[in-house]
Design an enzyme around this catalytic site. Sequence first.
Site, short mmCIF file in Angstrom:
data_model
loop_
_atom_site.label_atom_id
_atom_site.label_comp_id
_atom_site.label_asym_id
_atom_site.label_seq_id
_atom_site.Cartn_x
_atom_site.Cartn_y
_atom_site.Cartn_z
N HIS A 1 0.81 -1.22 0.00
CA HIS A 1 0.00 0.00 0.00
C HIS A 1 0.85 1.27 0.00
CE1 HIS A 1 0.51 -0.41 4.37
NE2 HIS A 1 -0.36 -1.39 4.44
N HIS B 1 -4.98 -8.82 14.76
CA HIS B 1 -5.09 -7.66 13.87
C HIS B 1 -5.87 -8.08 12.62
CE1 HIS B 1 -4.21 -4.08 11.73
NE2 HIS B 1 -3.02 -4.37 11.26
N GLU C 1 -6.17 -6.57 9.67
CA GLU C 1 -5.69 -6.21 8.34
C GLU C 1 -5.48 -7.47 7.51
OE1 GLU C 1 -2.60 -2.97 6.37
OE2 GLU C 1 -2.32 -3.60 8.45
N ASP D 1 -3.44 -8.75 5.41
CA ASP D 1 -2.21 -9.53 5.29
C ASP D 1 -2.08 -10.52 6.44
OD1 ASP D 1 -2.01 -7.07 6.69
OD2 ASP D 1 0.16 -7.20 6.74
N HIS E 1 -1.41 -0.53 14.65
CA HIS E 1 -1.69 0.75 14.03
C HIS E 1 -3.13 0.85 13.49
CE1 HIS E 1 -1.13 -0.65 9.69
NE2 HIS E 1 -0.83 -1.70 10.41
N ASP F 1 1.72 -6.06 14.58
CA ASP F 1 2.56 -5.24 13.70
C ASP F 1 3.62 -4.44 14.45
OD1 ASP F 1 1.67 -6.02 11.24
OD2 ASP F 1 0.24 -4.39 10.98
N TYR G 1 10.08 0.47 8.55
CA TYR G 1 8.73 0.08 8.95
C TYR G 1 8.14 1.09 9.92
CZ TYR G 1 4.89 -3.05 10.10
OH TYR G 1 3.64 -3.58 10.26
N HIS H 1 5.39 -9.46 11.07
CA HIS H 1 6.26 -9.32 9.89
C HIS H 1 7.71 -9.38 10.33
CE1 HIS H 1 3.08 -8.16 7.10
NE2 HIS H 1 2.70 -7.18 7.89
#
Length: 404
Positions: free
Chosen positions: A26, A80, A82, A84, A146, A165, A193, A226
């Site tokens: 993104h 989370h 999101e 991914d 986040h 994250d 990051y 990650h």
Amino acid sequence: MEFKAVRVTEHVYWVGAVDWSVRDFHGYSTERGTTYNAYLILADKITLIDTVKAQFKNEMLARIASVVEPTSVAYIISNHAEMDHSGALPAVIQELQPEKVFASVMGAKALNEHYHLRSPIVPLKDGDGLNLGKLNLKFIETRMLHWPDSMMTYLTEERLLFSQDGFGMHLASGKRFADEIDEGVLRLQAAKYYANILLPYSSLILKLLERVAELSIPLDIICPDHGPVWRRDVGNIIDWYRAWAQQSPQPKALIVYDTMWQSTDLMARSIADGLSAEGIEVRMMRLRANDRSDVMTEVLDAGAVIVGSPTLNNGIFPTVADFLTYMKGLKPKNKLGAAFGSYGWSGEAAGLIADELKAMGIELVMEPLKVKYVPDREVLIKCRDAGVRVAQILKQRTNDGKAG
């Protein structure tokens, strides 16, 4: 293809996926790929922490199958929402039929809004616990780190934090642990990051670190969603985060610019020479040669951000305007700034840049510097002097900070 789980502790295995080829996340350039980390806890109630991006579902299930029968997973915890990390969740729920799926209160809402799930998500509040038999989990709500749904999960007996994250990075590697990777690579990718994902939430990160210290939560291992797992020298990544979150100005100046016919480039070079002459570390980054996320990484510890652009159609050059919009959203603090640029028959760009920097809360230390057409020796001397002036102010600020 056969995929194997990687043992992290006696009871925890990494069962995620490595994405070697992703190059854009993104708007964030991921030139070194990334990982989507999921973790399996072997307890009386076998538990899966997070899933992976949808297209990597089979890789994750194969890694789980190398340790246990996938249908033996009793609980799934989504830290989370999101995609991914949750993209594979609907299919995994359907295939594994776990007893329960857990998320934060906001996470339960977000997952249902993403996937319109038929199975209910059990909401967890900050401080809630979950007994897995001989092992126990504790949940720490981390809203806006986040996303509003973000949560971390602490495995008490292993002194291990599943940090979603937080404390992660986009880095594909054949190595699963941070201590197996060069520290320079780790710091650069962790900084990138932080600068591009977490910078706007720095005050919340400081509060989280304070809270962990106040609760005396022992941390031996950090498992992010990650990048590599931190199983040694956990204090390194925590110290980096604390320093980045404080956003204390450093004796470093970043010149961000673009140029059409090299006039703005000449100005940038002269400004850089003045900064260097005063002993300030300088980074000069032309936007058509550098991705905006790499530029933001340099913004992270720069005490001064100097932005230049030629005037095009009475406005800012497109690459520079794009970067200013991007930086504004990431809300850097405690920066000095300046604007410069060349022009032909109108000269709005430098002034418009100054307005954008002021709107971000960046303190301007001089009037916009601009030149018509090609700078001559006199103008370039002015540019060099401007660099000297910015350097002197920056040195004073950073010395005052050390004295305080």
